[in-house]
Design a protein around this motif. Sequence first.
Motif, PDB file in Angstrom:
ATOM      1  N   GLY A 108       0.768  -1.231   0.000  1.00  0.00           N
ATOM      2  CA  GLY A 108       0.000   0.000   0.000  1.00  0.00           C
ATOM      3  C   GLY A 108       0.799   1.282   0.000  1.00  0.00           C
ATOM      4  N   HIS A 109       2.133   1.193  -0.154  1.00  0.00           N
ATOM      5  CA  HIS A 109       2.974   2.384  -0.192  1.00  0.00           C
ATOM      6  C   HIS A 109       3.052   2.904  -1.631  1.00  0.00           C
ATOM      7  N   THR A 110       2.884   4.203  -1.797  1.00  0.00           N
ATOM      8  CA  THR A 110       2.981   4.827  -3.116  1.00  0.00           C
ATOM      9  C   THR A 110       4.258   5.650  -3.196  1.00  0.00           C
ATOM     10  N   TYR A 111       4.954   5.535  -4.322  1.00  0.00           N
ATOM     11  CA  TYR A 111       6.260   6.160  -4.501  1.00  0.00           C
ATOM     12  C   TYR A 111       6.263   7.096  -5.699  1.00  0.00           C
ATOM     13  N   VAL A 112       7.053   8.169  -5.587  1.00  0.00           N
ATOM     14  CA  VAL A 112       7.429   8.953  -6.760  1.00  0.00           C
ATOM     15  C   VAL A 112       8.508   8.157  -7.477  1.00  0.00           C
ATOM     16  N   ASP A 113       8.248   7.787  -8.707  1.00  0.00           N
ATOM     17  CA  ASP A 113       9.139   6.880  -9.424  1.00  0.00           C
ATOM     18  C   ASP A 113      10.065   7.663 -10.349  1.00  0.00           C
ATOM     19  N   PHE A 114      11.351   7.704  -9.990  1.00  0.00           N
ATOM     20  CA  PHE A 114      12.362   8.271 -10.856  1.00  0.00           C
ATOM     21  C   PHE A 114      13.138   7.179 -11.596  1.00  0.00           C
ATOM     22  N   ALA A 115      12.898   5.913 -11.260  1.00  0.00           N
ATOM     23  CA  ALA A 115      13.542   4.804 -11.974  1.00  0.00           C
ATOM     24  C   ALA A 115      12.905   4.609 -13.344  1.00  0.00           C
ATOM     25  N   LEU A 116      11.580   4.631 -13.381  1.00  0.00           N
ATOM     26  CA  LEU A 116      10.826   4.503 -14.631  1.00  0.00           C
ATOM     27  C   LEU A 116      11.319   3.335 -15.484  1.00  0.00           C
ATOM     28  N   GLY A 117      11.389   2.183 -14.820  1.00  0.00           N
ATOM     29  CA  GLY A 117      11.767   0.973 -15.541  1.00  0.00           C
ATOM     30  C   GLY A 117      13.131   1.072 -16.193  1.00  0.00           C
ATOM     31  N   ASP A 118      14.072   1.799 -15.550  1.00  0.00           N
ATOM     32  CA  ASP A 118      15.407   2.004 -16.109  1.00  0.00           C
ATOM     33  C   ASP A 118      15.314   2.446 -17.573  1.00  0.00           C
TER      34      ASP A 118
END
Length: 455
Positions: free
Chosen positions: A70-80
């Motif tokens: 249930g944790h939401t993240y700001v994704d800077f990885a974006l699937g590499d």
Amino acid sequence: MTDTDRARLARLLSAEQETYSAEHPRSRELFEAGTNLFGRVPMTWMNKWSGGFPLYLDHARGNRITDVDGHTYVDFALGDTGAMAGHSPAPTTAAVARRMGELGGITTMLPSADAQWVGAELTRRFGMPLWSFTLSATDANRWAVRLARLATGRSKILVFAYSYHGSVDETFAITGPDGTTVSRPGNVAPPVPLDVTTRAATWNDLASVERQLAHGDVAAILTEPAMTNIGIVLPEPGFLEGLRELATRYGALLMIDETHTFSAGWGGATREWGLEPDLFVIGKSIGGGIPCGAYGISEAVAAAVTGHTDTGEADIIDVGGVGGTLAGNALSTAAMRATLDEVLTEDAFAHMTALATAFTEGVQGVLDEYDVPWSVSRLGARSEYRFARPAPRSGEESAAAHDDDLDAYLHLAMCNRGILMTPFHNMALMCPDTTRDDVDRHTAVFREVVAALYD
């Protein structure tokens, strides 16, 4: 300069690991239950995520990921880079749904009008006149390498130490202590010694390139416009122009892989920097997350290949080892068309690059504030910090800057505070959905975790 207190680092890392384990019980449970998977994960590199087990995905949209706890993240990885368009961009999902539902025909071994549109768009962006499709950049590199060998009649590929071009056997090479080419440490079971297939040189060192080309057996120089998977290592002024000149002088082809460096702009670094490749490779991001890749070739390379196939020396239609039955399928070409036409536009790149500039400035400000001996580099919409100052200028220097404990601490501390960075290194990528608030949130968290270590 502030040195790293290793004892303090160990204490901070242990605390972050405890927090991570306590807050992700469902992810840990799924990992422990995965006994029928090699390494307990769908692909063994997924174990690279710090913390003893990876996060497990529940859902994702735009630049947000929510895990099964249930944790939401700001994704800077974006699937590499694979999700540089954002997770499930609306135009791409609509095009894919229409192909799968209303139109039907996911893969038929038949060409589609979408494929022709994508080929024309790739020419408009990157300049190469002729294109062929794959399901990954690895395949695109592998097949383009074979065409380079056919076109030149030469056997070897020149790569740069610690470069990355997918899982292509020829590319896991570094320069040995006596100048020979050897396998990169950790390379899994190379089929032959690397000096049989490959010559390795040092990035930003034209003299090392010329020494390898002088043997007269190099079919192509395979390179990114900037190194990425070992950290962003930018080309020094004149280096890329020198590669083009040396390739021409020694009868080799210049092969540019923009799978990651597409972040440089709407037409990649090739357009931004006026590069002139003979072969060109791209993958991952152009399909909005649907597996795809493509390689482009010049008219001259096409003529050389055709000359060999016309005589029967090689077969690129049937059993010649170039292509796959799923390559260029209707689903992937529909995804590429929608993503390139409606998502990864010139306006989107302007937005993404501005945010990456702000991201880089935020990181640099923290490094300056605490006099931390790290550096940060940017390539268009992509930014990365490295544990070295000044910034590394070669793959060897960047590899030497690697620090397992610092990497684990940074990744876990960021994750525990709602931010995902690329697990293999400290890369951050912007997508069309990224906002300035997301960037400022990273800067604040980065300052907090750096301060804990160096204040």
